[in-house]
Design an enzyme around this catalytic site. Structure first.
Site, PDB file in Angstrom:
ATOM      1  N   ASP A  43      85.982  30.486   9.645  1.00  0.00           N
ATOM      2  CA  ASP A  43      84.797  30.561  10.504  1.00  0.00           C
ATOM      3  C   ASP A  43      85.133  30.012  11.901  1.00  0.00           C
ATOM      4  O   ASP A  43      85.887  29.037  12.020  1.00  0.00           O
ATOM      5  CB  ASP A  43      83.691  29.710   9.842  1.00  0.00           C
ATOM      6  N   ASP A  73      86.256  33.708  17.629  1.00  0.00           N
ATOM      7  CA  ASP A  73      85.042  33.426  18.401  1.00  0.00           C
ATOM      8  C   ASP A  73      85.373  33.167  19.861  1.00  0.00           C
ATOM      9  O   ASP A  73      85.835  32.097  20.228  1.00  0.00           O
ATOM     10  CB  ASP A  73      84.332  32.215  17.780  1.00  0.00           C
ATOM     11  N   VAL A 104      76.356  29.551   5.493  1.00  0.00           N
ATOM     12  CA  VAL A 104      75.587  28.367   5.126  1.00  0.00           C
ATOM     13  C   VAL A 104      76.498  27.150   5.189  1.00  0.00           C
ATOM     14  O   VAL A 104      77.647  27.192   4.743  1.00  0.00           O
ATOM     15  CB  VAL A 104      74.985  28.520   3.702  1.00  0.00           C
TER      16      VAL A 104
HETATM   17 ZN   LIG Z   1      78.401  29.925  13.176  1.00  0.00          ZN
END
Ligand SMILES: [Zn+2]
Length: 290
Positions: free
Chosen positions: A83, A110, A239
């Site tokens: 992530d 990202d 989550v």
């Molecule tokens: Zn995030």
């Protein structure tokens, strides 16, 4: 097709087709990873085991290999995802491990901190191409999410996703999974969440069925909003604190009075219980192997 047999995409495409959501649970350590897999097997649910870059940096190849073994040897479909990889050292580590054969099933590159979409694309694209060579599909963020979570950058100026730009963005970055900014934010919601679900519906229409949509920033969301997001086309749901907080609380309380293995087991069960609740809420329980 490069990704024809990719675990993350197989799991997400199936969820998208059948209209349920996939829990992508952040795991910080061996116990939480074990808890997620245990919960998924109990509920007969597919799942995604997610690591933050900070955990990858800490555990490096051996810990990633442990998570891959856990996930891939489970009796239900589970993939391992990285992530919010923002920093060069995180991406470098993830990709060099992949090139040595210890590969995430998917990663998020990202670059949403970039000033413009063009800059975002410019940063993401080389990594997406390198990941593709290892058979790893990439998640990207269009727009920008506000807030911060432990281990992630803190962002103060959010930018809603413009669905008209999504198709070009996906094409230009070469990415496969899209994380939109629809009023969601990382960490605590200061005001009640006001999600622009029409952005998700619009994205679903423009992107077709090969680009799953991922929801970030799910702390404190009411159950109904999770259901609405899934109904409107979200299939990957990140989550973090929902399972992390009970785990930490049960562990710290337990350690005051109990032997360590017993306290760890209780904490693992607290984490698993939070995951099980989401498998049922997202409709993925019972869907493994269907
Ligand atoms: Zn995030």
């Amino acid at each position: 097709m490069v990704f024809s047999n990719n675990r993350t995409l197989r799991i997400l495409y199936e969820a998208q087709k059948e209209g349920y959501g996939i829990l992508a649970q952040v795991c910080y350590d061996a116990q939480s990873a074990i808890a997620l897999v245990r919960a998924a097997e109990r509920c007969q649910s597919p799942a995604i085991l997610q690591l933050f870059p900070v955990t990858l940096m800490y555990g490096k190849g051996p810990f990633l290999q442990f998570c891959l073994n856990l996930a891939h040897q489970a009796t239900v479909p589970i993939s391992v995802h990285l992530d919010h990889a923002t920093d060069i050292e995180h991406l470098e580590l993830a990709l060099s491990l992949a090139e040595q054969g210890i590969a995430f099933d998917s990663i998020m590159v990202d670059a949403s901190h970039a000033e413009t979409d063009e800059e975002n694309i410019g940063i993401a694209r080389p990594y997406v191409e390198r990941a593709k060579k290892c058979g790893i599909p990439v998640e990207v963020e269009l727009g920008r999410l506000e807030g911060g979570e432990a281990g992630l950058r803190v962002i103060s100026d959010s930018k809603l996703t413009d669905p008209r730009k999504a198709e070009t963005f996906i094409k230009e970055t070469g990415a496969t999974i899209l994380a939109p900014s629809i009023g969601n934010l990382h960490g605590s919601y200061l005001r009640p969440p006001n999600f622009r679900l029409e952005i998700v519906r619009e994205l679903r229409k423009t992107l077709g069925d090969q680009v799953p949509i991922c929801l970030h920033g799910t702390d404190e969301l009411p159950d109904e909003l999770f259901r609405e997001c899934i109904k409107n086309g979200v299939s990957k749901i990140n989550v973090n604190s929902w399972a992390r907080d009970p785990y930490v609380q049960v562990l710290s309380e337990g350690l005051k009075t109990k032997a360590m293995p017993e306290a760890i087991e209780e904490a693992t069960e607290a984490f698993a219980a939070a995951c099980e609740r989401f498998f049922r809420l997202f409709g993925s329980a019972g869907k493994a192997g269907v």
